[in-house]
Design a protein around this motif. Structure first.
Motif, short mmCIF file in Angstrom:
data_model
loop_
_atom_site.label_atom_id
_atom_site.label_comp_id
_atom_site.label_asym_id
_atom_site.label_seq_id
_atom_site.Cartn_x
_atom_site.Cartn_y
_atom_site.Cartn_z
N VAL A 42 0.60 -1.27 -0.15
CA VAL A 42 -0.24 0.24 0.12
C VAL A 42 1.17 0.84 0.09
CG1 VAL A 42 -1.98 1.62 1.39
CG2 VAL A 42 -1.98 -1.52 1.22
N SER A 43 1.47 1.21 -0.98
CA SER A 43 2.99 2.80 -1.24
C SER A 43 1.72 3.57 -1.78
CB SER A 43 3.47 2.21 -1.84
OG SER A 43 3.83 1.37 -3.04
N SER A 44 0.98 3.58 -2.83
CA SER A 44 0.12 4.61 -3.07
C SER A 44 -1.14 5.24 -2.84
CB SER A 44 0.31 4.57 -4.89
OG SER A 44 -0.88 3.48 -5.15
N ARG A 45 -1.63 6.19 -3.43
CA ARG A 45 -2.77 6.69 -2.59
C ARG A 45 -4.26 5.70 -3.68
NH1 ARG A 45 -4.58 13.07 -3.20
NH2 ARG A 45 -6.72 13.08 -1.82
N GLU A 46 -3.76 5.50 -5.36
CA GLU A 46 -4.53 4.82 -5.29
C GLU A 46 -4.70 3.05 -5.40
OE1 GLU A 46 -4.36 2.71 -9.72
OE2 GLU A 46 -2.55 3.00 -9.23
N ALA A 47 -3.29 2.48 -4.20
CA ALA A 47 -3.84 1.15 -3.58
C ALA A 47 -4.30 1.24 -2.13
CB ALA A 47 -1.88 0.80 -3.24
N LEU A 48 -4.77 2.07 -1.47
CA LEU A 48 -4.73 3.02 -0.35
C LEU A 48 -6.29 2.96 -0.68
CD1 LEU A 48 -5.07 3.27 2.71
CD2 LEU A 48 -4.63 5.57 1.68
N GLU A 49 -6.52 3.93 -1.67
CA GLU A 49 -8.38 3.70 -2.31
C GLU A 49 -8.74 2.30 -1.92
OE1 GLU A 49 -8.49 7.04 -5.06
OE2 GLU A 49 -8.33 8.82 -3.24
N MET A 50 -8.18 1.78 -3.18
CA MET A 50 -8.60 0.51 -4.05
C MET A 50 -9.03 -0.35 -2.79
SD MET A 50 -7.85 -3.25 -3.75
CE MET A 50 -6.05 -2.66 -4.63
N VAL A 51 -8.01 -1.28 -1.56
CA VAL A 51 -7.63 -1.48 -0.65
C VAL A 51 -9.50 -0.76 0.56
CG1 VAL A 51 -6.87 -1.66 1.79
CG2 VAL A 51 -5.43 -2.32 -0.14
N THR A 52 -9.36 0.02 0.42
CA THR A 52 -10.67 1.02 1.41
C THR A 52 -12.01 0.61 0.76
OG1 THR A 52 -8.91 2.93 2.38
CG2 THR A 52 -11.42 2.82 2.57
N ARG A 53 -11.91 0.52 -0.49
CA ARG A 53 -12.86 -0.26 -0.98
C ARG A 53 -13.24 -1.08 -0.76
NH1 ARG A 53 -11.70 2.33 -6.03
NH2 ARG A 53 -11.84 4.61 -5.32
N ASP A 54 -12.13 -2.68 -1.32
CA ASP A 54 -12.58 -3.58 -1.29
C ASP A 54 -12.99 -3.95 -0.12
OD1 ASP A 54 -12.12 -4.05 -4.15
OD2 ASP A 54 -10.51 -5.08 -3.59
N VAL A 55 -12.70 -3.42 0.75
CA VAL A 55 -12.38 -3.66 2.25
C VAL A 55 -13.99 -3.69 2.91
CG1 VAL A 55 -12.03 -3.35 5.07
CG2 VAL A 55 -9.99 -3.89 3.33
N LEU A 56 -14.45 -2.07 2.57
CA LEU A 56 -15.56 -1.56 2.89
C LEU A 56 -16.67 -2.87 2.19
CD1 LEU A 56 -15.93 1.82 2.86
CD2 LEU A 56 -16.05 0.71 4.61
N ARG A 57 -16.60 -2.97 1.15
CA ARG A 57 -17.57 -3.71 0.02
C ARG A 57 -17.73 -5.47 0.45
NH1 ARG A 57 -16.21 -7.40 -3.35
NH2 ARG A 57 -13.90 -6.46 -3.95
N GLU A 58 -16.26 -5.89 1.65
CA GLU A 58 -16.47 -7.43 1.69
C GLU A 58 -16.85 -6.92 3.36
OE1 GLU A 58 -12.39 -8.29 1.20
OE2 GLU A 58 -12.73 -8.32 -0.42
N PHE A 59 -16.91 -6.54 4.14
CA PHE A 59 -17.81 -5.77 5.39
C PHE A 59 -19.17 -6.00 5.04
CE2 PHE A 59 -14.59 -5.23 7.50
CZ PHE A 59 -14.44 -5.78 8.80
N ALA A 60 -19.61 -5.64 3.49
CA ALA A 60 -20.96 -5.25 3.84
C ALA A 60 -21.76 -6.75 3.30
CB ALA A 60 -21.34 -3.97 2.51
N LEU A 61 -20.49 -7.17 2.11
CA LEU A 61 -21.74 -8.52 2.08
C LEU A 61 -21.67 -9.52 2.79
CD1 LEU A 61 -19.02 -9.03 -1.75
CD2 LEU A 61 -21.75 -8.50 -1.10
N ASP A 62 -21.09 -9.44 3.73
CA ASP A 62 -20.54 -10.24 5.34
C ASP A 62 -22.20 -9.79 6.00
OD1 ASP A 62 -19.96 -12.54 6.67
OD2 ASP A 62 -18.74 -11.42 8.02
N GLY A 63 -22.83 -8.44 5.58
CA GLY A 63 -23.91 -8.86 6.49
C GLY A 63 -23.83 -7.13 7.19
N VAL A 64 -22.87 -6.91 7.23
CA VAL A 64 -21.98 -5.56 8.58
C VAL A 64 -22.81 -4.43 8.25
CG1 VAL A 64 -20.12 -3.90 8.88
CG2 VAL A 64 -19.85 -6.86 8.96
N ARG A 65 -23.90 -3.97 8.93
CA ARG A 65 -24.62 -2.26 8.74
C ARG A 65 -23.56 -1.95 9.23
NH1 ARG A 65 -25.16 -5.51 5.33
NH2 ARG A 65 -27.38 -6.78 4.88
N TYR A 66 -23.25 -1.62 10.23
CA TYR A 66 -22.63 -0.58 10.96
C TYR A 66 -20.59 -1.06 10.91
CZ TYR A 66 -20.80 3.22 14.65
OH TYR A 66 -20.46 3.71 15.33
#
Length: 133
Positions: free
Chosen positions: A82-106
């Motif tokens: 995670v050595s670029s802004r692009e990588a950080l944004e991709m990681v953040t987006r993926d982690v949020l999506r994966e939590f949502a897919l797991d049913g995390v609402r908060y």
């Protein structure tokens, strides 16, 4: 709820997947899936034109018991990838999506911003993480 689910033939695994959840203490770098790690590796290989060793796969997918040192190896790899802004944004987006897919609402997601190679200021990284929705 569970008893009603059992009566309708739903098993406990399915019930747990469908149940809404809250996550009160997750760390961004500790929530990266192996699929997202693979994307990070591919991004780094494109940027550097070098093959990245797959040592991280052992830290994530090793089925035998691990030492504490082996468990924390993955965070060194993540910090390097995670050595670029692009990588950080991709990681953040993926982690949020994966939590949502797991049913995390908060979700309370933590991260420790750090300057990247002197090219991106910490405030820019905070803005990047906060802008992902």
């Amino acid at each position: 709820l569970f008893l009603n689910a059992r009566r309708s033939g739903m098993d406990i695994s399915e019930f747990c997947r469908k149940m809404p959840k809250i996550e009160l203490h997750a760390h961004l770098n500790g929530s990266i899936s192996s699929e997202t790690m693979q994307k990070l590796v591919e991004m780094a290989e494109k940027r550097t034109h070098k093959q990245i060793p797959r040592v991280w796969q052992t830290a994530i997918t090793k089925e035998n018991s691990r030492t504490l040192e082996e468990c924390f190896l993955i965070f060194t790899v993540i910090h390097e990838l995670v050595s670029s802004r692009e990588a950080l944004e991709m990681v953040t987006r993926d982690v949020l999506r994966e939590f949502a897919l797991d049913g995390v609402r908060y979700l309370e997601l933590r991260t420790t911003p750090r300057a990247l190679n002197g090219t991106v200021r910490v405030t820019q990284l905070v803005d990047s993480v906060l802008s992902i929705s």
